[in-house]
Write an enzyme that holds these catalytic residues in place. Structure first.
Site, PDB file in Angstrom:
ATOM      1  CG  ASP A 119      -0.903   0.095   8.310  1.00 44.65           C
ATOM      2  OD1 ASP A 119      -1.603   1.017   8.771  1.00 44.65           O
ATOM      3  OD2 ASP A 119       0.270   0.234   7.930  1.00 44.65           O
ATOM      4  CE  LYS A 161       0.794   1.139   4.586  1.00 42.96           C
ATOM      5  NZ  LYS A 161       1.615   2.263   5.028  1.00 42.96           N
TER       6      LYS A 161
HETATM    7  O1  C5P Z   1      -0.104  -1.318  14.663  1.00 43.56           O
HETATM    8  P1  C5P Z   1       1.308  -1.350  14.200  1.00 43.56           P
HETATM    9  O2  C5P Z   1       2.037  -2.603  14.577  1.00 43.56           O
HETATM   10  O3  C5P Z   1       1.468  -1.000  12.778  1.00 43.56           O
HETATM   11  O4  C5P Z   1       2.015  -0.168  15.002  1.00 43.56           O
HETATM   12  C1  C5P Z   1       3.366  -0.159  15.395  1.00 43.56           C
HETATM   13  C2  C5P Z   1       3.537   0.931  16.432  1.00 43.56           C
HETATM   14  O5  C5P Z   1       3.336   2.220  15.846  1.00 43.56           O
HETATM   15  C3  C5P Z   1       2.571   0.877  17.588  1.00 43.56           C
HETATM   16  O6  C5P Z   1       3.043   0.056  18.600  1.00 43.56           O
HETATM   17  C4  C5P Z   1       2.500   2.330  18.029  1.00 43.56           C
HETATM   18  O7  C5P Z   1       3.632   2.635  18.811  1.00 43.56           O
HETATM   19  C5  C5P Z   1       2.661   3.089  16.730  1.00 43.56           C
HETATM   20  N1  C5P Z   1       1.367   3.489  16.130  1.00 43.56           N
HETATM   21  C6  C5P Z   1       0.671   4.548  16.674  1.00 43.56           C
HETATM   22  N2  C5P Z   1      -0.533   4.919  16.110  1.00 43.56           N
HETATM   23  C7  C5P Z   1      -1.021   4.276  15.033  1.00 43.56           C
HETATM   24  C8  C5P Z   1      -0.316   3.194  14.456  1.00 43.56           C
HETATM   25  C9  C5P Z   1       0.882   2.827  15.037  1.00 43.56           C
HETATM   26  O8  C5P Z   1       1.095   5.166  17.644  1.00 43.56           O
HETATM   27  N3  C5P Z   1      -2.178   4.662  14.508  1.00 43.56           N
END
Ligand code: C5P
Length: 283
Positions: A138, A13
């Site tokens: 995501d 993406k």
């Molecule tokens: O959900 P994902 O594993 O992609 O996110 C990795 C890290 O990025 C999370 O642990 C968080 O620290 C940060 N994050 C965030 N807000 C989001 C997506 C991710 O703070 N909307």
């Protein structure tokens, strides 16, 4: 029951823009973004096991199986559905890790879609999206299956019509840890909320990625790539980086850009997709 599902695509993406509009009490950030599928990504192969074991037959450098989002997705579906079957999973990794292209999330979504079919577990798309959210912010988008305007942490999705075009994506050769970017002190978290209808003017207007300034500060090579790609078009970082992209009118202009690529970077072209290639399996 089919014993194999081979060549299952996990497309990348792009975030056509990304605004950080706030922060939840649990530390997660509230975002607004436009997710765009492109026809470049990883490929997964699944074979059925009757013994209930879930294992991968390929290695992923630096990612032990228990941290691998594909294995975690498979185990989550298995426990959620009470399915006694297992699978051997092979992953052909083309997407760079820490590239902002959603590679790990897309792999996990493809695992949920394919195993739901291989195991005949009959879980609905919306239930798969809820499972996916447990794996990463995501993941629900990849299961939603259409280009989307996203709000919340990225799970509140509205289908979008986006321009059909080609993209050039440049990999700056640095791996960006997403939590590092979101936890940066200097990150602005107060972008004004927009409405999905505001996106209809895209690409007209000043679209930006709020995570870009932070990523560029920590990884200056991203700025070098942005400066180079900006010669050819409106270059922007995707997700929390490191990859940088620009839209091209046609494949020939994408090829022209790629011809001039400095040797130190890897880059490729990709066409926009209107939906996830496995969307039929979600119906
Ligand atoms: O959900 P994902 O594993 O992609 O996110 C990795 C890290 O990025 C999370 O642990 C968080 O620290 C940060 N994050 C965030 N807000 C989001 C997506 C991710 O703070 N909307």
């Amino acid at each position: 029951m089919t014993p194999f599902l081979n060549n299952c695509p996990a497309p990348a993406k792009l975030n056509l823009f990304l605004h950080v509009t706030g922060r939840r009490n649990d530390g997660y950030h509230l975002l607004e973004t436009a997710f765009q599928f492109i026809d470049y990504g990883d490929v997964l192969h699944f074979s059925l096991r009757m013994d209930g074991i879930i294992e991968r037959s390929t290695t992923l450098s630096g990612v032990p199986p228990e941290q691998d989002l594909v294995i975690r997705a498979a185990r989550l579906l298995q426990s959620h559905s009470g399915c006694a079957l297992g699978a051997t999973i092979a992953l052909e990794k083309k997407l760079p890790m820490g590239g902002g292209l959603g590679g790990g999330s897309s792999d996990a979504a493809t695992a949920l879609i394919a195993l739901n079919r291989l195991w005949n577990t009959g879980i609905s798309r919306s239930e798969l999206m809820a499972l996916g959210l447990q794996l990463g912010a995501d993941v629900p988008f990849f299961l939603f299956g259409q280009n989307a305007f996203a709000q919340g942490v990225g799970e509140d999705l509205i289908a979008l019509t986006t321009p059909d075009c080609w993209y050039v994506v440049v990999e700056p050769g640095v791996q960006v840890p997403t939590p590092l970017i979101f936890s940066a002190k200097e990150l602005t978290r107060d972008s004004k909320q927009i409405k999905v209808s505001d996106f209809q003017q895209y690409p007209k207007g000043n679209w930006r990625n709020d995570l870009q300034a932070v990523a560029v500060n920590l990884f200056p090579e991203i700025l070098v790539v942005l400066d180079w790609l900006n010669i050819y078009g409106d270059a922007r970082m995707t997700g929390s980086g490191s990859c940088v992209f620009c839209a091209c009118q046609n494949e020939t202009s994408a090829d022209e850009i790629l011809k001039n690529l400095p040797e130190k970077w890897r880059a490729w072209k990709a066409r926009s997709l209107r939906e996830h290639p496995l969307t039929e399996w979600l119906k």
